[in-house]
Scaffold this motif. Sequence first.
Motif, PDB file in Angstrom:
ATOM      1  N   ALA A   1      31.906   6.004-107.157  1.00  0.00           N
ATOM      2  CA  ALA A   1      32.927   6.808-107.841  1.00  0.00           C
ATOM      3  C   ALA A   1      33.785   7.579-106.843  1.00  0.00           C
ATOM      4  CB  ALA A   1      32.272   7.767-108.830  1.00  0.00           C
ATOM      5  N   LYS A   2      33.181   8.087-105.766  1.00  0.00           N
ATOM      6  CA  LYS A   2      33.964   8.830-104.774  1.00  0.00           C
ATOM      7  C   LYS A   2      34.909   7.923-104.000  1.00  0.00           C
ATOM      8  CE  LYS A   2      31.686  13.131-103.774  1.00  0.00           C
ATOM      9  NZ  LYS A   2      31.377  14.064-102.691  1.00  0.00           N
ATOM     10  N   LEU A   3      34.487   6.705-103.730  1.00  0.00           N
ATOM     11  CA  LEU A   3      35.339   5.791-102.969  1.00  0.00           C
ATOM     12  C   LEU A   3      36.403   5.133-103.836  1.00  0.00           C
ATOM     13  CD1 LEU A   3      32.734   4.021-100.624  1.00  0.00           C
ATOM     14  CD2 LEU A   3      34.504   5.652 -99.952  1.00  0.00           C
ATOM     15  N   VAL A   4      36.001   4.477-104.920  1.00  0.00           N
ATOM     16  CA  VAL A   4      36.950   3.686-105.716  1.00  0.00           C
ATOM     17  C   VAL A   4      37.390   4.361-107.003  1.00  0.00           C
ATOM     18  CG1 VAL A   4      36.134   1.516-104.733  1.00  0.00           C
ATOM     19  CG2 VAL A   4      35.135   2.335-106.870  1.00  0.00           C
ATOM     20  N   GLY A   5      36.743   5.466-107.385  1.00  0.00           N
ATOM     21  CA  GLY A   5      37.114   6.151-108.613  1.00  0.00           C
ATOM     22  C   GLY A   5      36.383   5.564-109.810  1.00  0.00           C
ATOM     23  N   SER A   6      36.692   6.111-110.968  1.00  0.00           N
ATOM     24  CA  SER A   6      36.043   5.630-112.190  1.00  0.00           C
ATOM     25  C   SER A   6      37.038   5.661-113.343  1.00  0.00           C
ATOM     26  CB  SER A   6      34.822   6.494-112.518  1.00  0.00           C
ATOM     27  OG  SER A   6      35.216   7.826-112.749  1.00  0.00           O
ATOM     28  N   SER A   7      36.689   4.928-114.377  1.00  0.00           N
ATOM     29  CA  SER A   7      37.522   4.867-115.564  1.00  0.00           C
ATOM     30  C   SER A   7      36.605   4.925-116.773  1.00  0.00           C
ATOM     31  CB  SER A   7      38.334   3.572-115.562  1.00  0.00           C
ATOM     32  OG  SER A   7      39.211   3.545-116.663  1.00  0.00           O
TER      33      SER A   7
ATOM     34  N   GLY B   1      37.068   5.156-120.920  1.00  0.00           N
ATOM     35  CA  GLY B   1      37.887   5.248-122.127  1.00  0.00           C
ATOM     36  C   GLY B   1      39.360   5.469-121.857  1.00  0.00           C
ATOM     37  N   GLY B   2      39.872   4.879-120.823  1.00  0.00           N
ATOM     38  CA  GLY B   2      41.293   5.025-120.516  1.00  0.00           C
ATOM     39  C   GLY B   2      41.592   6.189-119.588  1.00  0.00           C
ATOM     40  N   ASP B   3      40.628   7.096-119.391  1.00  0.00           N
ATOM     41  CA  ASP B   3      40.829   8.204-118.457  1.00  0.00           C
ATOM     42  C   ASP B   3      40.378   7.774-117.075  1.00  0.00           C
ATOM     43  OD1 ASP B   3      41.746   9.878-120.458  1.00  0.00           O
ATOM     44  OD2 ASP B   3      39.743  10.662-120.909  1.00  0.00           O
ATOM     45  N   ALA B   4      41.325   7.685-116.157  1.00  0.00           N
ATOM     46  CA  ALA B   4      41.019   7.255-114.796  1.00  0.00           C
ATOM     47  C   ALA B   4      40.826   8.465-113.901  1.00  0.00           C
ATOM     48  CB  ALA B   4      42.139   6.382-114.255  1.00  0.00           C
ATOM     49  N   VAL B   5      39.755   8.449-113.141  1.00  0.00           N
ATOM     50  CA  VAL B   5      39.501   9.464-112.122  1.00  0.00           C
ATOM     51  C   VAL B   5      39.627   8.758-110.781  1.00  0.00           C
ATOM     52  CG1 VAL B   5      37.830  11.095-111.171  1.00  0.00           C
ATOM     53  CG2 VAL B   5      37.933  10.710-113.646  1.00  0.00           C
ATOM     54  N   PRO B   6      40.674   9.064-110.014  1.00  0.00           N
ATOM     55  CA  PRO B   6      40.888   8.335-108.768  1.00  0.00           C
ATOM     56  C   PRO B   6      39.842   8.687-107.714  1.00  0.00           C
ATOM     57  CG  PRO B   6      42.501  10.087-108.989  1.00  0.00           C
ATOM     58  CD  PRO B   6      41.712  10.057-110.266  1.00  0.00           C
ATOM     59  N   GLY B   7      39.477   7.685-106.916  1.00  0.00           N
ATOM     60  CA  GLY B   7      38.611   7.905-105.770  1.00  0.00           C
ATOM     61  C   GLY B   7      39.468   8.197-104.547  1.00  0.00           C
TER      62      GLY B   7
ATOM     63  N   VAL C   1      36.319  -3.502 -99.527  1.00  0.00           N
ATOM     64  CA  VAL C   1      37.661  -2.993 -99.836  1.00  0.00           C
ATOM     65  C   VAL C   1      38.609  -3.241 -98.667  1.00  0.00           C
ATOM     66  CG1 VAL C   1      39.005  -0.896-100.291  1.00  0.00           C
ATOM     67  CG2 VAL C   1      36.845  -1.273-101.498  1.00  0.00           C
ATOM     68  N   LEU C   2      38.134  -3.000 -97.453  1.00  0.00           N
ATOM     69  CA  LEU C   2      38.993  -3.197 -96.284  1.00  0.00           C
ATOM     70  C   LEU C   2      39.336  -4.670 -96.079  1.00  0.00           C
ATOM     71  CD1 LEU C   2      37.386  -0.696 -93.744  1.00  0.00           C
ATOM     72  CD2 LEU C   2      39.453  -0.391 -95.120  1.00  0.00           C
ATOM     73  N   GLU C   3      38.380  -5.556 -96.310  1.00  0.00           N
ATOM     74  CA  GLU C   3      38.640  -6.985 -96.150  1.00  0.00           C
ATOM     75  C   GLU C   3      39.569  -7.525 -97.224  1.00  0.00           C
ATOM     76  OE1 GLU C   3      34.624  -8.617 -93.909  1.00  0.00           O
ATOM     77  OE2 GLU C   3      34.722  -8.738 -96.087  1.00  0.00           O
ATOM     78  N   ASP C   4      39.346  -7.116 -98.482  1.00  0.00           N
ATOM     79  CA  ASP C   4      40.148  -7.635 -99.600  1.00  0.00           C
ATOM     80  C   ASP C   4      41.480  -6.916 -99.764  1.00  0.00           C
ATOM     81  OD1 ASP C   4      38.017  -9.295-100.106  1.00  0.00           O
ATOM     82  OD2 ASP C   4      37.259  -8.119-101.793  1.00  0.00           O
ATOM     83  N   GLY C   5      41.515  -5.646 -99.376  1.00  0.00           N
ATOM     84  CA  GLY C   5      42.724  -4.853 -99.585  1.00  0.00           C
ATOM     85  C   GLY C   5      42.886  -4.423-101.034  1.00  0.00           C
ATOM     86  N   THR C   6      41.834  -4.603-101.844  1.00  0.00           N
ATOM     87  CA  THR C   6      41.861  -4.191-103.241  1.00  0.00           C
ATOM     88  C   THR C   6      40.508  -3.612-103.615  1.00  0.00           C
ATOM     89  OG1 THR C   6      41.119  -6.348-104.060  1.00  0.00           O
ATOM     90  CG2 THR C   6      43.510  -6.003-103.905  1.00  0.00           C
ATOM     91  N   PHE C   7      40.485  -2.916-104.741  1.00  0.00           N
ATOM     92  CA  PHE C   7      39.234  -2.385-105.280  1.00  0.00           C
ATOM     93  C   PHE C   7      39.366  -2.250-106.790  1.00  0.00           C
ATOM     94  CE2 PHE C   7      41.917   1.135-104.011  1.00  0.00           C
ATOM     95  CZ  PHE C   7      41.883   2.003-105.095  1.00  0.00           C
ATOM     96  N   THR C   8      38.243  -2.076-107.446  1.00  0.00           N
ATOM     97  CA  THR C   8      38.200  -1.901-108.888  1.00  0.00           C
ATOM     98  C   THR C   8      37.419  -0.631-109.184  1.00  0.00           C
ATOM     99  OG1 THR C   8      38.171  -4.298-109.150  1.00  0.00           O
ATOM    100  CG2 THR C   8      37.541  -2.989-111.065  1.00  0.00           C
ATOM    101  N   ARG C   9      38.021   0.249-109.994  1.00  0.00           N
ATOM    102  CA  ARG C   9      37.324   1.490-110.368  1.00  0.00           C
ATOM    103  C   ARG C   9      36.053   1.175-111.147  1.00  0.00           C
ATOM    104  NH1 ARG C   9      42.210   2.752-112.901  1.00  0.00           N
ATOM    105  NH2 ARG C   9      43.707   3.552-111.410  1.00  0.00           N
ATOM    106  N   VAL C  10      35.064   2.049-111.021  1.00  0.00           N
ATOM    107  CA  VAL C  10      33.830   1.925-111.794  1.00  0.00           C
ATOM    108  C   VAL C  10      34.195   2.040-113.275  1.00  0.00           C
ATOM    109  CG1 VAL C  10      31.577   2.962-112.286  1.00  0.00           C
ATOM    110  CG2 VAL C  10      32.451   2.940-109.937  1.00  0.00           C
ATOM    111  N   GLY C  11      33.753   1.095-114.102  1.00  0.00           N
ATOM    112  CA  GLY C  11      34.034   1.119-115.532  1.00  0.00           C
ATOM    113  C   GLY C  11      35.370   0.512-115.908  1.00  0.00           C
TER     114      GLY C  11
END
Length: 189
Positions: A58-64, A66-72, A101-111
């Motif tokens: 959650a601290k690195l990639v964030g979380s989501s 119910g539509g509420d996104a918390v950025p990491g 994340v560094l290799e792909d250049g992308t990430f997905t928030r938890v949830g």
Amino acid sequence: LRKKVQQYARHDSSVLISGEPGSGRGAFARYIHALSDRATEPLITLKAASLTEGNYEAKLVGSSNGGDAVPGVFERASGGTLIIDELADLGADAQKLLLGVLEDGTFTRVGSSETVRLQARILATVRADFEACIEAGSLRRDLVAECSTLSLRVPPLRDYAEDVPDLLNYYVDKLVESDGLTFRRFSVA
């Protein structure tokens, strides 16, 4: 060292900054950000030791939820710079996630299933003896390689004692300004 930092600031590549604790690795990371084209964008510092097995995702990639996104931290540093302070303090799972994340250049928030593009420059600090950490298995060699597109070794202050007067003047001025302390002069001795 200053010249090398100024050159690195012009690039967008990740930088691995190594040196002894107290050598100013974090200060050089902030200096690189301040000289870069990203200087007006966010500067986020992540203390690797603050990540635990329960919160690293959650601290690195964030979380989501119910539509509420918390950025990491990756998202909060978007457009700017993310400083990861002391790579060797990251747990094995956090290192694996960071590497992905560094290799792909992308990430997905938890949830969430939405892919987010990494748009932050990564500056990572590591202790001078990081090779011993790699050999001991507590630090991934591939993560170090990914973070060290450019590398900077910050020598300990004892190796450049001629800078002590300038550093002293800087901190005296800073303390006078920020804490309202009385200005003092110091001799070179």
